[in-house]
Design an enzyme around this catalytic site. Structure first.
Site, PDB file in Angstrom:
ATOM      1  N   SER A 143       0.861  -1.186   0.000  1.00 38.55           N
ATOM      2  CA  SER A 143       0.000   0.000   0.000  1.00 38.55           C
ATOM      3  C   SER A 143       0.895   1.233   0.000  1.00 38.55           C
ATOM      4  O   SER A 143       2.036   1.184   0.485  1.00 38.55           O
ATOM      5  CB  SER A 143      -0.897   0.020   1.241  1.00 38.55           C
ATOM      6  OG  SER A 143      -1.512   1.294   1.410  1.00 38.55           O
ATOM      7  N   TYR A 156      -1.300  -0.655  10.425  1.00 40.38           N
ATOM      8  CA  TYR A 156      -1.415  -0.860   8.977  1.00 40.38           C
ATOM      9  C   TYR A 156      -0.177  -0.351   8.250  1.00 40.38           C
ATOM     10  O   TYR A 156       0.386  -1.059   7.402  1.00 40.38           O
ATOM     11  CB  TYR A 156      -2.663  -0.152   8.455  1.00 40.38           C
ATOM     12  CG  TYR A 156      -2.936  -0.396   6.993  1.00 40.38           C
ATOM     13  CD1 TYR A 156      -3.297  -1.654   6.538  1.00 40.38           C
ATOM     14  CD2 TYR A 156      -2.832   0.636   6.056  1.00 40.38           C
ATOM     15  CE1 TYR A 156      -3.551  -1.890   5.196  1.00 40.38           C
ATOM     16  CE2 TYR A 156      -3.085   0.415   4.715  1.00 40.38           C
ATOM     17  CZ  TYR A 156      -3.449  -0.853   4.283  1.00 40.38           C
ATOM     18  OH  TYR A 156      -3.693  -1.088   2.953  1.00 40.38           O
TER      19      TYR A 156
END
Length: 261
Positions: A143, A156
């Protein structure tokens, strides 16, 4: 009718979002599919709706956060369908956390178990066999959150930075073997995961558009790709900002919801 010579794609997190969009794109490209997720009924219903019979698609139930579970799914795929040509470790979770909250340490542990250990465990059943065959592509879905840490996103961001570093390490280990390692960094993609976000999402892509661009990058065996490219430019600029200025820009930014909220 597809045969064992028809290329095979093994995709985790295939019951929705990016994983399902990738499955649809690979199916349209003529691949056989091995789809992995905990929600097997939903995956099978999707495959049936697409007209993908048992000769085109097999569904494997697994919890990617459980090493034995995802390794067993990979071994079952090899036994039933053969060695995949492409393995896409897409399964992941994104939950906000606050380090001052004891319960959120469990959130971080779960995030790392799924997004990192689960990714390595997804690749594990295939690495030696692909090396022996001298071909194959292993794809890690990271990501743009890997590039700079964001308040409330500690678990995350840390996990996706680890995906980038792990895939880079694996790429070096497999250099010259014929096995490619591709790292993809999605920007904002419209999925059930991102619809919970409480902040603006520039350059938002549909899952279908992302899948088409990802397919091209994987087919070209691109080692590292940010999708869309515009987001890649933005995050590179953010990486260059001095920490003091970067931190000031984030003041008041909405945080990702915690699990308890």
């Amino acid at each position: 009718m597809p045969s064992s010579q028809t290329p095979l794609a093994f995709i985790t997190g295939a019951s929705s979002g990016i994983g399902q969009a990738l499955a649809a794109h690979y199916a349209q490209a003529g691949y056989r599919l091995a789809l992995v997720a905990r929600r097997t009924a939903e995956m099978q219903a999707w495959a049936d709706a697409q007209g993908l019979g048992a000769d085109r698609c097999a569904v494997y139930g697994a919890d990617v956060a459980d090493i034995d579970s995802i390794v067993a799914a990979g071994q079952a795929c090899i036994a039933a369908q053969g060695l995949p040509d492409v393995v896409i470790a897409n399964a992941g979770v994104s939950i906000g956390m606050d380090t001052s909250e004891r319960e959120d340490l469990e959130v971080m542990a779960r995030t790392l178990a799924l997004n990192n250990t689960g990714l390595a465990a997804t690749f594990h059943p295939f690495v030696s066999a692909m090396r022996e065959r001298c071909s194959g592509t292993l794809v890690g879905i990271a990501s743009v959150a890997a590039i700079r840490g964001l308040p409330g996103h500690g678990a995350y961001c840390a996990s996706k930075a680890a995906v980038v570093a792990y895939c880079e390490s694996l790429r070096g280990e497999l250099r010259g073997s014929g096995v490619a390692v591709v790292t993809l960094l999605p920007g904002y993609v419209d999925t059930p995961l991102t619809r919970k976000n409480r902040y603006s999402m520039p350059f938002l892509l549909s899952a279908e558009v992302f899948a088409a661009r990802a397919f091209d990058a994987i087919r070209a065996q691109t080692s590292y790709r940010v999708i869309p490219w515009q987001m890649g430019v933005v995050v590179k600029l953010l990486r260059l900002l001095p920490n003091a200025l970067f931190d000031r820009l984030l003041v008041g930014r909405a945080r990702k919801p915690r699990q308890s909220s």
